[in-house]
Write an enzyme that holds these catalytic residues in place. Structure first.
Site, PDB file in Angstrom:
ATOM      1  N   CYS A  49      55.453  98.090  46.064  1.00 16.09           N
ATOM      2  CA  CYS A  49      56.763  97.709  45.526  1.00 16.09           C
ATOM      3  C   CYS A  49      57.461  96.799  46.524  1.00 16.09           C
ATOM      4  CB  CYS A  49      57.620  98.944  45.335  1.00 16.09           C
ATOM      5  SG  CYS A  49      56.781 100.218  44.390  1.00 16.09           S
ATOM      6  N   ARG A  62      55.413  91.526  44.223  1.00 15.35           N
ATOM      7  CA  ARG A  62      54.950  92.842  44.685  1.00 15.35           C
ATOM      8  C   ARG A  62      54.987  93.880  43.550  1.00 15.35           C
ATOM      9  NH1 ARG A  62      54.654  93.321  50.211  1.00 15.35           N
ATOM     10  NH2 ARG A  62      54.781  95.584  49.993  1.00 15.35           N
ATOM     11  N   TRP A 114      56.283  98.624  41.456  1.00 17.25           N
ATOM     12  CA  TRP A 114      54.926  98.559  40.948  1.00 17.25           C
ATOM     13  C   TRP A 114      54.492 100.014  40.831  1.00 17.25           C
ATOM     14  CZ3 TRP A 114      49.904  99.672  42.817  1.00 17.25           C
ATOM     15  CH2 TRP A 114      48.869  99.144  42.030  1.00 17.25           C
ATOM     16  N   ASN A 143      58.739 102.041  49.355  1.00 17.48           N
ATOM     17  CA  ASN A 143      57.452 101.435  49.047  1.00 17.48           C
ATOM     18  C   ASN A 143      56.398 102.225  49.794  1.00 17.48           C
ATOM     19  OD1 ASN A 143      55.239  99.717  48.568  1.00 17.48           O
ATOM     20  ND2 ASN A 143      55.706  98.527  50.395  1.00 17.48           N
ATOM     21  N   GLY A 144      55.408 102.740  49.082  1.00 18.90           N
ATOM     22  CA  GLY A 144      54.358 103.523  49.730  1.00 18.90           C
ATOM     23  C   GLY A 144      54.010 104.725  48.879  1.00 18.90           C
ATOM     24  N   GLU A 200      28.091  90.783  41.993  1.00 21.27           N
ATOM     25  CA  GLU A 200      29.500  90.474  42.265  1.00 21.27           C
ATOM     26  C   GLU A 200      29.608  89.245  43.187  1.00 21.27           C
ATOM     27  OE1 GLU A 200      32.161  90.999  40.989  1.00 21.27           O
ATOM     28  OE2 GLU A 200      33.691  90.600  42.483  1.00 21.27           O
ATOM     29  N   LYS A 211      31.503  85.686  42.211  1.00 21.92           N
ATOM     30  CA  LYS A 211      32.556  85.073  43.022  1.00 21.92           C
ATOM     31  C   LYS A 211      32.234  83.607  43.291  1.00 21.92           C
ATOM     32  CE  LYS A 211      35.068  87.338  42.573  1.00 21.92           C
ATOM     33  NZ  LYS A 211      35.195  88.596  41.922  1.00 21.92           N
ATOM     34  N   GLU A 219      32.506  81.494  40.023  1.00 21.34           N
ATOM     35  CA  GLU A 219      33.803  81.292  39.373  1.00 21.34           C
ATOM     36  C   GLU A 219      34.761  80.437  40.194  1.00 21.34           C
ATOM     37  OE1 GLU A 219      36.146  84.788  38.409  1.00 21.34           O
ATOM     38  OE2 GLU A 219      35.533  85.788  40.241  1.00 21.34           O
ATOM     39  N   HIS A 246       8.812  88.326  38.795  1.00 19.30           N
ATOM     40  CA  HIS A 246       8.510  88.320  37.361  1.00 19.30           C
ATOM     41  C   HIS A 246       9.059  87.075  36.665  1.00 19.30           C
ATOM     42  CE1 HIS A 246       6.928  92.344  37.715  1.00 19.30           C
ATOM     43  NE2 HIS A 246       8.015  92.705  38.352  1.00 19.30           N
ATOM     44  N   LYS A 282      43.677  85.201  34.714  1.00 22.88           N
ATOM     45  CA  LYS A 282      43.613  86.481  35.425  1.00 22.88           C
ATOM     46  C   LYS A 282      43.324  87.627  34.458  1.00 22.88           C
ATOM     47  CE  LYS A 282      43.906  89.164  38.974  1.00 22.88           C
ATOM     48  NZ  LYS A 282      42.647  89.215  39.744  1.00 22.88           N
TER      49      LYS A 282
HETATM   50  O1  M6R Z   1      41.285  93.068  34.306  1.00 22.42           O
HETATM   51  P1  M6R Z   1      39.835  93.358  34.176  1.00 22.42           P
HETATM   52  O2  M6R Z   1      39.251  94.083  35.337  1.00 22.42           O
HETATM   53  O3  M6R Z   1      39.510  94.078  32.892  1.00 22.42           O
HETATM   54  O4  M6R Z   1      39.145  91.949  34.089  1.00 22.42           O
HETATM   55  C1  M6R Z   1      37.771  91.825  33.856  1.00 22.42           C
HETATM   56  C2  M6R Z   1      37.294  90.420  34.129  1.00 22.42           C
HETATM   57  O5  M6R Z   1      37.948  89.499  33.301  1.00 22.42           O
HETATM   58  C3  M6R Z   1      37.504  90.033  35.593  1.00 22.42           C
HETATM   59  O6  M6R Z   1      36.871  90.915  36.449  1.00 22.42           O
HETATM   60  C4  M6R Z   1      36.977  88.606  35.850  1.00 22.42           C
HETATM   61  O7  M6R Z   1      35.592  88.616  35.735  1.00 22.42           O
HETATM   62  C5  M6R Z   1      37.440  88.088  37.220  1.00 22.42           C
HETATM   63  N1  M6R Z   1      37.655  86.690  37.144  1.00 22.42           N
HETATM   64  C6  M6R Z   1      36.455  88.358  38.292  1.00 22.42           C
HETATM   65  O8  M6R Z   1      36.800  87.803  39.514  1.00 22.42           O
END
Ligand code: M6R
Length: 609
Positions: free
Chosen positions: A2, A28, A75, A101-102, A481, A485, A488, A504, A604
């Site tokens: 927060c 925040r 938050w 906050n905490g 993962e 990264k 993307e 394979h 996002k």
């Molecule tokens: O909010 P969510 O965790 O449900 O989102 C899922 C994906 O859209 C999200 O992880 C996306 O792949 C990100 N860009 C990964 O960095």
């Protein structure tokens, strides 16, 4: 995570300044807002759920009298984002106002104790114990000053806090305290200010005093006094000059949110590991009873599910099915039933594919459990039980700190379930718990010792046309993962798969200089993984390995290596091992002149199917 703000002005009303400063802390959290002021020895307060602008439109936050006040933008962690859970929180008399906050870890014990003494609680928050504790301390020691009563009360708090407290009992002061949540003072000729973060007061002053853990601050119109909470030792600290622009300040001096959030991981992991046992126990009970468990998510959250399927299997002997949410309805929509349990994982709690899968399962009477970073999101509303990941708002489009927080909750769940089922020895359990506890430190070490090296690797491989990311066992999830990264934010086509699969088919792509990132914890698959590395090397691949410190065997086979601390158990390895991969993606994007916070074509939160 927060935002708190407080100020004492030499002249004029505090409320408009508190309002505008909270606006600058809205990154925040923005689940609710509240302001309390003091005028002529009387307390005034306005608060409600919703974003600051929405609440201001209805309540006019500026219209509070007095030159002194505190404010909060929330938050949600403990308690839904409702008016009753908004800060400031107060005691039974309404004379003490607290913004926080905490996380107060021992709030349940304190609350029970205070309720037994006759205190009435109105919210579901952990924070509300603080004003009641102060009230009780004063009741038992009427001669104690208000400041000393705060000092004695907060000695009983376990967990993290940045606090700003005012009271009509001592109406000319703001008392602040800090343990593990950020707190900073601002000073200028017109007044004194306290805040979670520098951006809150940057347009008013660039003179700041940093407050450390274990310190209490008394603000008056004349200035500030700092002392140790433990023994009242006075502390002298002069203001420093902050050279940041307002935009730099929001990012705390980092050039991008993504790198700020990567660096925040020790703190967010610490917060997530403070999770109330009660929530974990509840979720564990549901998982224990389940006939079949689907782990449902998209993108990064899906990778957390994939890692979790190894954790649940290895630690608790619970088979689970990680499923891409976008495929769930097609794949399992007809078979999911009253005996199925869905653990949906979503940073935002709003991803359309995840919600569609959950809705389908819910219509067929399955039990819905949620893991999300956003309390109050749709996922929390439709889950039977949910847990919040405590990572704070994540602004960078690429998920980083929320991934490691998800993993740490999932690991805690797997450990709880294992304990409940008596599946692993006490020694193994102790070792895993110990390792999980020191995860924040391990991540800190990785960032501190490896970041420069990773920058150089990014520079060297920035023009590569394609990357492989390979691992075995749970490291497959880490590989997926790392590859997501890089793709993307650096737009480099990348392929990830279990290392054993390379022969394979995919190995046909490999030629001289082809970069292959291997994830190499020292686990049961280490020897076989070396075989996979050899296969790649034989075809001219350049090996970039993420290894345990001192893994000389793989070091000798690698063109580049990145080290993580020794002795990390395999089931926990995705947490530290993913951090170098986040950094590699970030620095590769920078090398290519890209903005990692705003990758093209992405959002996002993906709220369309
Ligand atoms: O909010 P969510 O965790 O449900 O989102 C899922 C994906 O859209 C999200 O992880 C996306 O792949 C990100 N860009 C990964 O960095």
């Amino acid at each position: 995570m927060c935002g708190i703000f407080g100020c004492i002005l030499k002249e004029g009303n505090a409320a408009p300044l508190i309002h505008s400063s909270l606006k600058r802390l809205e990154y925040r959290g923005y689940d609710s807002v509240g302001i309390a002021t003091i005028s002529d020895g009387k307390i005034f307060m306005k608060k409600d759920q919703g974003k600051i602008d929405e609440v201001h439109k209805i309540l006019n936050l500026d219209d509070l009298p007095g030159n002194l006040g505190i404010g909060h933008t929330r938050w949600a962690t403990h308690g839904a984002p409702l008016k009753v859970n908004s800060h400031p929180h107060t005691d039974c008399t309404g004379e003490i106002m607290v913004v926080h906050n905490g996380i107060v870890e021992n709030f349940m014990e304190l609350k029970a104790e205070l309720q037994n003494l006759g205190h009435t609680f109105v919210s579901k928050t952990d924070t509300e114990v603080i004003p009641h504790l102060i009230e009780e301390t004063l009741k038992n020691n009427p001669k104690l000053s208000f400041v000393s009563a705060i000092q004695e009360s907060i000695k009983r708090l376990e967990g993290s806090y940045a606090l700003a407290i005012i009271s009509s009992r001592d109406p000319d002061k703001i008392i602040c305290a800090r343990n593990e949540s950020p707190l900073v003072l601002g000073i200028n000729g017109k007044g004194v200010f306290c805040a979670s973060d520098i951006p809150a007061f940057l347009p008013i002053t660039n003179k700041a005093v940093m407050i450390n853990n274990g310190e209490l601050v008394i603000l008056t119109a004349q200035g500030y006094e700092i002392k140790k909470i433990s023994d009242s030792t006075p502390i002298t600290r002069e203001p420093i000059t902050i050279e940041w622009t307002a935009e730099m300040a929001v990012k705390q001096g980092y050039p991008h949110f993504m790198i700020k959030e990567i660096h925040e991981q020790p703190e967010t992991l610490r917060n997530t590991l403070r999770m109330q046992d009660h929530y974990l126990d509840l979720l564990t009970t549901f998982l224990d009873r389940a006939n079949e468990v689907f782990l449902v998510a998209c993108g990064t959250s899906y990778h957390a599910c994939l890692a979790a399927s190894y954790m649940f299997s290895k630690l608790a002997f619970l088979p689970t099915y990680p499923v891409y949410a976008s495929e769930f309805v097609e794949q399992h929509g007809k078979s999911v039933n009253i005996d199925s349990t869905i653990l949906a994982v979503s940073q935002s709690g709003e991803t359309a594919d995840t919600l569609a899968a959950v809705t389908c399962a819910q219509q067929r009477a399955a039990t819905i459990l949620g893991l999300t970073n956003v309390i109050g999101s749709t996922l929390t509303r439709i889950s039977r039980v949910y847990i919040g990941t405590q990572a704070g708002p994540e602004i960078g489009v690429a998920a980083t700190k929320t991934f490691t927080s998800q993993l740490s909750v999932l690991a805690q769940l797997a450990l709880k379930l294992s304990k409940k089922r008596g599946k692993i020895s006490q020694d193994e359990m102790d070792c895993l718990e110990e390792n999980l506890k020191k995860m924040p430190e391990d991540v800190e070490t990785i960032v501190r010792t490896q970041e420069e090296k990773i920058k150089q690797i990014a520079h060297k491989y920035k023009d590569s046309k394609v990357f492989f990311y390979l691992g075995r066992g749970i490291s497959t999830a880490t590989a997926y993962e790392g590859r997501l990264k890089l793709m993307e934010i650096a737009y480099i086509p990348s392929i990830a798969f279990p290392a054993g699969e390379s022969k394979h088919g995919p190995i046909s792509l490999v030629e001289n200089g082809f970069p292959v990132v291997f994830i190499c914890p020292r686990d049961d698959s280490h020897k076989t993984l070396i075989g996979n590395i050899m296969e790649m090397k034989a075809r001219g691949a350049h090996i970039i390995s993420v290894i345990e410190e001192g893994d000389e065997e793989i070091k000798a086979l690698s063109e580049e290596y990145i080290e993580v601390p020794k002795g990390i158990p395999s089931v926990l390895s995705p947490i530290p091992f993913v951090v170098p991969l986040q950094l590699l993606a970030y620095y590769t994007a920078l090398e290519k002149g890209l903005d990692p916070d705003m990758p093209r074509n992405l959002a996002k939160s993906v709220t369309v199917k």
